[in-house]
Write a protein that holds these residues in place. Structure first.
Motif, PDB file in Angstrom:
ATOM      1  N   ILE A 129     -34.865 -21.020   6.958  1.00  0.00           N
ATOM      2  CA  ILE A 129     -34.679 -19.420   6.481  1.00  0.00           C
ATOM      3  C   ILE A 129     -33.386 -18.541   5.576  1.00  0.00           C
ATOM      4  CG2 ILE A 129     -34.670 -17.209   8.609  1.00  0.00           C
ATOM      5  CD1 ILE A 129     -34.712 -19.916  10.299  1.00  0.00           C
ATOM      6  N   GLN A 130     -34.219 -17.889   4.401  1.00  0.00           N
ATOM      7  CA  GLN A 130     -33.635 -17.508   3.677  1.00  0.00           C
ATOM      8  C   GLN A 130     -32.775 -16.429   4.195  1.00  0.00           C
ATOM      9  OE1 GLN A 130     -35.737 -18.067   0.387  1.00  0.00           O
ATOM     10  NE2 GLN A 130     -34.390 -19.427  -0.316  1.00  0.00           N
TER      11      GLN A 130
ATOM     12  N   GLY B 235     -32.255 -24.347  -0.287  1.00  0.00           N
ATOM     13  CA  GLY B 235     -31.248 -24.620   1.294  1.00  0.00           C
ATOM     14  C   GLY B 235     -31.657 -25.771   1.532  1.00  0.00           C
ATOM     15  N   GLU B 236     -30.406 -26.382   2.819  1.00  0.00           N
ATOM     16  CA  GLU B 236     -30.489 -27.977   3.474  1.00  0.00           C
ATOM     17  C   GLU B 236     -31.685 -27.737   4.237  1.00  0.00           C
ATOM     18  OE1 GLU B 236     -27.620 -29.953   5.719  1.00  0.00           O
ATOM     19  OE2 GLU B 236     -27.012 -30.030   3.912  1.00  0.00           O
ATOM     20  N   VAL B 237     -32.711 -28.582   4.553  1.00  0.00           N
ATOM     21  CA  VAL B 237     -33.739 -28.656   5.039  1.00  0.00           C
ATOM     22  C   VAL B 237     -33.687 -29.775   6.192  1.00  0.00           C
ATOM     23  CG1 VAL B 237     -36.459 -28.822   5.657  1.00  0.00           C
ATOM     24  CG2 VAL B 237     -34.866 -28.129   3.403  1.00  0.00           C
ATOM     25  N   HIS B 238     -33.473 -29.764   7.389  1.00  0.00           N
ATOM     26  CA  HIS B 238     -33.381 -30.604   8.310  1.00  0.00           C
ATOM     27  C   HIS B 238     -35.389 -31.178   9.018  1.00  0.00           C
ATOM     28  CE1 HIS B 238     -29.142 -30.355   9.224  1.00  0.00           C
ATOM     29  NE2 HIS B 238     -29.413 -28.897   8.630  1.00  0.00           N
TER      30      HIS B 238
ATOM     31  N   VAL C 108     -36.814 -14.403   5.309  1.00  0.00           N
ATOM     32  CA  VAL C 108     -37.954 -15.445   5.137  1.00  0.00           C
ATOM     33  C   VAL C 108     -37.982 -17.050   5.632  1.00  0.00           C
ATOM     34  CG1 VAL C 108     -39.407 -14.842   2.930  1.00  0.00           C
ATOM     35  CG2 VAL C 108     -37.569 -13.324   3.288  1.00  0.00           C
ATOM     36  N   ALA C 109     -39.134 -17.047   5.972  1.00  0.00           N
ATOM     37  CA  ALA C 109     -39.228 -18.450   6.540  1.00  0.00           C
ATOM     38  C   ALA C 109     -39.739 -19.024   5.210  1.00  0.00           C
ATOM     39  CB  ALA C 109     -39.467 -18.888   7.939  1.00  0.00           C
TER      40      ALA C 109
END
Length: 163
Positions: free
Chosen positions: A84-85, A56-59, A102-103
């Motif tokens: 986080i999914q 996913g997209e992460v910051h 789920v992280a």
């Protein structure tokens, strides 16, 4: 008709130094201590670093300071982020069909999974004495376990450092 050629060799020049920092400090506290020791004014940037990963997209948080007199850009960058999914639990039990969060940890530079932060210094003079002084100042912060310069030519994911 004239033909215009672009030389991509100019874009491959590395004009920054990178210091890896191992610490348990939060990003804002580390920026505060670095500001004290190096006489900087690192501030939290509203432009976080966004990286699209297969998860996913992460910051990643970023603290930035630009010294106009010396034309040097300073960045304190977080290396560890979380995605986080939502996963659906499909068991035949009392708690079936429950969404579970789920992280998963994602790294800005996956080659350095044990590094907490990177200190990027752009347009600095190619003087190793200055880097050693910066490292010495960082070592004087009690909560920093260790820091060291990173050989930028050995980084596989250096595109993540372009922002």
């Amino acid at each position: 008709m004239a033909i215009h050629k672009l030389d991509f060799g100019e874009f491959n020049e590395i004009d920054y130094d990178l210091i890896a920092i191992h610490t348990t400090l939060e990003d804002y506290r580390l920026a505060y201590f670095i500001n004290q020791k190096l006489d900087l004014n690192l501030k939290k940037s509203i432009k976080e670093i966004q990286i699209a990963d297969k998860e996913g997209e992460v910051h990643f948080s970023r603290f930035h300071y630009y010294d106009k007199k010396k034309d040097i850009s300073w960045d304190l960058i977080q290396n560890i982020g979380e995605v986080i999914q939502q996963k659906k639990e499909e068991n035949q039990s009392l708690f079936s069909n429950i969404d579970i969060e789920v992280a998963k940890r994602v790294y800005m530079l996956p080659e350095f999974k044990k590094v907490n932060y990177f200190f990027k210094i752009e347009n600095s003079e190619e003087d190793n004495d200055i880097l050693l002084k910066i490292q010495y100042a960082l070592n004087s912060i009690d909560q920093i376990a260790t820091n060291y310069t990173v050989d930028i030519n050995k980084i596989k994911s250096k595109n993540n450092l372009i922002f």
